[in-house]
Scaffold this motif. Structure first.
Motif, PDB file in Angstrom:
ATOM      1  N   UNK A 177       2.406   2.826 -11.276  1.00  0.00           N
ATOM      2  CA  UNK A 177       2.974   3.978 -10.574  1.00  0.00           C
ATOM      3  C   UNK A 177       4.167   3.615  -9.690  1.00  0.00           C
ATOM      4  N   UNK A 178       4.444   2.333  -9.543  1.00  0.00           N
ATOM      5  CA  UNK A 178       5.524   1.893  -8.652  1.00  0.00           C
ATOM      6  C   UNK A 178       6.886   2.501  -9.000  1.00  0.00           C
ATOM      7  N   UNK A 179       7.247   2.659 -10.303  1.00  0.00           N
ATOM      8  CA  UNK A 179       8.577   3.216 -10.619  1.00  0.00           C
ATOM      9  C   UNK A 179       8.711   4.716 -10.359  1.00  0.00           C
ATOM     10  N   UNK A 180       7.624   5.405 -10.042  1.00  0.00           N
ATOM     11  CA  UNK A 180       7.662   6.861  -9.894  1.00  0.00           C
ATOM     12  C   UNK A 180       8.374   7.269  -8.606  1.00  0.00           C
ATOM     13  N   UNK A 181       8.923   8.482  -8.615  1.00  0.00           N
ATOM     14  CA  UNK A 181       9.458   9.076  -7.399  1.00  0.00           C
ATOM     15  C   UNK A 181       8.305   9.388  -6.452  1.00  0.00           C
ATOM     16  N   UNK A 182       8.617   9.598  -5.191  1.00  0.00           N
ATOM     17  CA  UNK A 182       7.571   9.782  -4.181  1.00  0.00           C
ATOM     18  C   UNK A 182       6.643  10.949  -4.508  1.00  0.00           C
ATOM     19  N   UNK A 183       7.229  12.098  -4.902  1.00  0.00           N
ATOM     20  CA  UNK A 183       6.382  13.256  -5.182  1.00  0.00           C
ATOM     21  C   UNK A 183       5.539  13.040  -6.432  1.00  0.00           C
ATOM     22  N   UNK A 184       6.108  12.354  -7.446  1.00  0.00           N
ATOM     23  CA  UNK A 184       5.336  12.030  -8.640  1.00  0.00           C
ATOM     24  C   UNK A 184       4.207  11.049  -8.312  1.00  0.00           C
ATOM     25  N   UNK A 185       4.523  10.069  -7.482  1.00  0.00           N
ATOM     26  CA  UNK A 185       3.518   9.078  -7.083  1.00  0.00           C
ATOM     27  C   UNK A 185       2.347   9.751  -6.356  1.00  0.00           C
ATOM     28  N   UNK A 186       2.666  10.645  -5.423  1.00  0.00           N
ATOM     29  CA  UNK A 186       1.616  11.340  -4.672  1.00  0.00           C
ATOM     30  C   UNK A 186       0.742  12.171  -5.601  1.00  0.00           C
ATOM     31  N   UNK A 187       1.371  12.865  -6.559  1.00  0.00           N
ATOM     32  CA  UNK A 187       0.617  13.683  -7.498  1.00  0.00           C
ATOM     33  C   UNK A 187      -0.259  12.814  -8.399  1.00  0.00           C
ATOM     34  N   UNK A 188       0.289  11.694  -8.872  1.00  0.00           N
ATOM     35  CA  UNK A 188      -0.470  10.786  -9.732  1.00  0.00           C
ATOM     36  C   UNK A 188      -1.691  10.238  -9.003  1.00  0.00           C
ATOM     37  N   UNK A 189      -1.507   9.793  -7.767  1.00  0.00           N
ATOM     38  CA  UNK A 189      -2.625   9.240  -6.999  1.00  0.00           C
ATOM     39  C   UNK A 189      -3.653  10.302  -6.652  1.00  0.00           C
ATOM     40  N   UNK A 190      -3.201  11.521  -6.432  1.00  0.00           N
ATOM     41  CA  UNK A 190      -4.135  12.616  -6.147  1.00  0.00           C
ATOM     42  C   UNK A 190      -5.035  12.875  -7.352  1.00  0.00           C
ATOM     43  N   UNK A 191      -4.454  12.835  -8.544  1.00  0.00           N
ATOM     44  CA  UNK A 191      -5.244  13.084  -9.755  1.00  0.00           C
ATOM     45  C   UNK A 191      -6.143  11.898 -10.091  1.00  0.00           C
ATOM     46  N   UNK A 192      -5.688  10.692  -9.801  1.00  0.00           N
ATOM     47  CA  UNK A 192      -6.559   9.522  -9.981  1.00  0.00           C
ATOM     48  C   UNK A 192      -7.760   9.638  -9.054  1.00  0.00           C
ATOM     49  N   UNK A 193      -7.515  10.093  -7.823  1.00  0.00           N
ATOM     50  CA  UNK A 193      -8.618  10.270  -6.874  1.00  0.00           C
ATOM     51  C   UNK A 193      -9.620  11.303  -7.381  1.00  0.00           C
TER      52      UNK A 193
END
Length: 294
Positions: free
Chosen positions: A249-265
């Motif tokens: 997830x490191x290459x993602x933009x901040x909003x994409x990163x937050x959304x990705x981590x939210x869905x992983x959670x």
């Protein structure tokens, strides 16, 4: 993105050239005989382009996510990947139809209380998987998922069971990836000692792996985990348990990163006991997930 664009343009170019050749052959009266093999060759070439990715095991994918591209080794501070790789082995064997959980019986046992049973001892073609399968098959009485993760990683207080430990797993997996053309082997000097490292040589394989993980929780996200590919779902869980998911997830933009981590959670907050009772599930997969999220 660039590699995907280049590949797409390459396909268009190959198809254009094939069409021109077919038209020229048709004028000579032999187009129907020669154009079909060309389409077959084109399809075969496309299949070869993705075949290496499909041949990677869960262990190799998790290790690849954890490896530093240029340095060729995992973080010295990562103390989770060892047990995570053993969880990968159990799920890989379960997905290949080699392992299953014992029947729950009339009084339903929890996933972590049920024993791991050898369903088939047919060789997998992978030395590490076959070694783990041999241990599980020959062990009586059977052990639980949690016990096998500890035994295979050597994290056991029982000296009589240390022989179950699979040694040099990361190095052996790295050598597998070298044989598959993904990594190479080098020697690096770290002041007091030399260390064998495995820098990345085929970035396309890793980029496709990262893209699959990103898309699973972004563009191709589905609210129901049972609609996700079992292997991809397991990869996300195990990459997180091995502390290497952040690398994807490191290459993602901040909003994409937050959304990705939210869905992983959301996935991590699922109750494995409940999910394992639904149709079209693999109980052992959810048992491994329970072992890491309990």
């Amino acid at each position: 993105m660039t590699s995907l664009t280049q590949r797409s343009s390459g396909l268009v170019q190959r198809r254009t050239e094939a069409s021109r050749s077919a038209a020229a052959d048709k004028e000579r009266g032999s187009g129907d005989e020669d154009s079909e093999p060309r389409r077959g060759e084109e399809q075969e070439e496309d299949d070869k382009g993705d075949s290496k990715e499909t041949r990677l095991t869960l262990m190799e994918e998790v290790l690849l996510l954890g490896l530093k591209d240029r340095e060729g080794y995992t973080s010295f501070w990562n103390d989770c990947i060892s047990s995570g790789l053993r969880g990968c082995m159990l799920i890989e064997l379960a997905l290949r139809g080699r392992l299953q959980l014992e029947a729950c019986g009339m009084r339903r046992k929890s996933l972590l209380a049920r024993k791991v049973i050898c369903k088939s001892d047919a060789p997998t073609g992978d030395v590490l998987l076959d070694e783990a399968l041999k241990h599980i098959k020959e062990t009586q009485p059977p052990e639980t998922v949690q016990s096998w993760i500890e035994l295979l990683s050597g994290e056991t207080w029982n000296p009589l069971k240390l022989h179950y430990q699979l040694r040099n797993v990361r190095e052996r997996l790295a050598k597998n990836l070298v044989e598959k053309g993904v990594l190479t082997t080098e020697k690096q000097n770290f002041l007091l000692f030399d260390m064998t490292t495995h820098p990345l040589t085929n970035s396309n394989i890793k980029q496709r792996l990262i893209k699959r993980v990103q898309e699973a929780v972004l563009e191709k996200w589905v609210n129901d985990p049972h609609r996700m590919d079992k292997r991809l779902l397991a990869l996300i869980f195990l990459a997180n348990s091995s502390d290497v998911l952040e690398n994807a997830f490191a290459p993602l933009l901040d909003d994409q990163y937050d959304l990705a981590m939210k869905r992983v959670r959301l996935l991590l907050d699922l109750d494995p006991e409940v999910e394992s009772m639904k149709t079209n599930t693999n109980e052992l997969v959810w048992a491994v997930m329970a072992a890491f999220t309990k």
